[in-house]
Design an enzyme around this catalytic site. Structure first.
Site, PDB file in Angstrom:
ATOM      1  N   HIS A   1       0.923  -1.048  -0.256  1.00 15.42           N
ATOM      2  CA  HIS A   1       0.173   0.190   0.541  1.00 15.42           C
ATOM      3  C   HIS A   1       0.956   1.549  -0.055  1.00 15.42           C
ATOM      4  O   HIS A   1       0.430   2.063  -0.490  1.00 15.42           O
ATOM      5  CB  HIS A   1      -0.784   0.387   1.512  1.00 15.42           C
ATOM      6  CG  HIS A   1      -1.710   1.340   1.122  1.00 15.42           C
ATOM      7  ND1 HIS A   1      -2.261   1.503   0.791  1.00 15.42           N
ATOM      8  CD2 HIS A   1      -2.004   2.346   2.555  1.00 15.42           C
ATOM      9  CE1 HIS A   1      -2.945   2.917   0.508  1.00 15.42           C
ATOM     10  NE2 HIS A   1      -2.321   3.660   1.719  1.00 15.42           N
TER      11      HIS A   1
ATOM     12  N   GLN B   1      -8.269  14.861   1.320  1.00 14.42           N
ATOM     13  CA  GLN B   1      -7.201  14.792   1.719  1.00 14.42           C
ATOM     14  C   GLN B   1      -6.130  15.450   1.451  1.00 14.42           C
ATOM     15  O   GLN B   1      -5.305  15.857   2.034  1.00 14.42           O
ATOM     16  CB  GLN B   1      -6.725  12.898   2.326  1.00 14.42           C
ATOM     17  CG  GLN B   1      -5.375  12.267   2.947  1.00 14.42           C
ATOM     18  CD  GLN B   1      -6.135  10.706   2.661  1.00 14.42           C
ATOM     19  OE1 GLN B   1      -6.552  10.438   2.161  1.00 14.42           O
ATOM     20  NE2 GLN B   1      -4.790  10.698   3.424  1.00 14.42           N
TER      21      GLN B   1
END
Ligand code: MN
Length: 415
Positions: free
Chosen positions: A133, A240
């Site tokens: 990730h 974000q």
């Protein structure tokens, strides 16, 4: 091992599991429970009828809104409760198997109950412990050749999140609103997020507190870890992008997280331990550990559309974690940070090595450049209004299966 109660062959809640949760029936007071197959086991009733007699647990512990007081009794007690459940439900001569009056008081149908948030979460931390990730995100937003930050293989990266907005499976929420700024725009705008995403994670819950100043070693970490749940760290990517510099995620993450309702104990998961990826370069001494500390837990993510079409979009595994729970807890407390019963520590998005195993829409669609085709003819770059995201997890070893059920939440339109 088998039970005298019927358990469907593909059930997550086998005789090897006996997780703990909190249920409510007909608006009555919440009570602690376990589950076997589709049978809810009322622990307050079992205690009142003397099944845990030798453990001297007060009725308030089981007639309780949360598991915290039960967990705080310590593993010497909670593991015995689980052991008594295994014996009671596997032995066809047990006091319960032969007493229909007791069975009626203790065993309820899962269809008749509502599961509640199982723990009162005092503190919540989110790690970033899947190396695939971190590599994917670094490749997308920075440099594919130097995807990992220089600290990644040395520190279990994490941040302190928001505990108040962690909700239990089944609770829907409205699309969050916030500030976003397109790359080519001069000024930010306010409105509903256009990039709502999930993050496939698991979380552990601590069952023992420490004093401020104390540290927990990798060797002792499992004494402090009660159990685990599935965890969806809902994220608004456009919010974000604009807010996270320089201090990290804030409103992009704190509007909702979804967990599964059953806390599966570490003891139930121990048969599924596997070796993690070799850590190179060697980590500092306080992060070193011995034994197999990863766990082989199959994880899936599905999207159910408003029209009821379901598509599985990811198949990952908790065993892909670069940093294990022992290291996360040792790192978290190495500076003397104290921990409390019911604290929650999420893993970070769990992505495997190929694109079918990525744990977020951001990665699965590679920032929206490869949309996912849905069975109703629509496509997804991120999560739409009225989509339901469903995460599941289970471990299998021969005849043994231990699972988590599901963490499910529906996204309602912004208000
Ligand atoms: Mn996360």
């Amino acid at each position: 091992m088998n039970s005298w109660l019927s358990v469907p062959p593909d059930s997550d809640f086998t005789i090897y599991n006996f997780p703990f949760g909190v249920y409510q029936m007909d608006q009555q007071k919440p009570r602690l429970a376990s589950i076997l197959g589709n049978h809810i086991i009322d622990l307050a009733a079992m205690n009142a009828l003397g099944f845990f007699h030798d453990l001297h647990i007060t009725e308030e512990v089981f007639e309780n809104r949360y598991l915290n007081d039960f967990i705080a009794l310590g593993k010497s007690v909670t593991n015995k409760v689980r052991q008594i459940l295994i014996e009671t439900f596997s032995n066809s001569d047990s006091g319960l198997a032969v007493n229909s009056e007791y069975r009626q008081l203790i065993i309820k149908s899962y269809d008749d109950v509502q599961m509640l948030m199982p723990v009162k979460v005092g503190n919540y931390t989110d790690f970033y412990s899947s190396i695939q990730h971190a590599t994917n995100v670094g490749s997308m937003f920075r440099d594919p050749k130097n995807a990992l930050m220089p600290n990644y293989r040395h520190i279990p990266i994490g941040y302190h999140g928001r505990a108040s907005s962690i909700t239990v499976s089944g609770a829907s929420f409205h699309r969050p609103k916030g500030q976003t700024k397109a790359a080519d725009a001069e000024l930010p705008v306010f409105g509903p997020t256009k990039q709502l995403d999930f993050e496939l994670e698991m979380a552990f819950i601590t069952g023992k507190s420490t004093q401020l100043g104390d540290s927990v070693s990798t060797t002792d970490a499992e004494d402090y870890i009660f159990g685990m749940v599935l965890f969806n760290d809902w994220s608004a990517r456009d919010i974000q992008t604009w807010e996270y510099v320089p201090l990290g995620p804030f409103l992009a993450k704190n509007f909702c997280s979804t967990i599964s309702p059953w806390v599966v104990t570490i003891e139930a998961l121990n048969p599924f331990r596997v070796k993690g990826e070799e850590q190179v370069p060697a980590v500092l001494p306080y992060l070193q550990f011995s034994g197999n500390k990863n766990i082989d837990i199959n994880l899936t993510v599905e999207i159910e559309t408003a029209s009821g079409h379901v598509k599985q979009i990811s198949q990952s595994n908790y065993k892909y974690m670069y940093w294990n729970m022992n290291q996360q807890l040792a790192h978290h407390t190495v500076n003397g940070c104290n921990i409390e019963v019911g604290d929650m520590y999420a893993s970070g998005t769990i992505s495997g090595n190929d694109e079918t195993a990525y744990g977020s829409m951001l990665e699965l669609t590679w920032r929206g450049s490869k949309p996912i085709q849905m069975p109703d003819g629509t496509e997804r770059k991120f999560i739409n209004d009225n989509d339901t995201v469903i995460m599941r997890g289970f471990a299998v070893n021969g005849d043994m299966r231990v699972g988590f059920g599901e963490a499910r939440a529906k996204v309602l339109p912004a208000i």
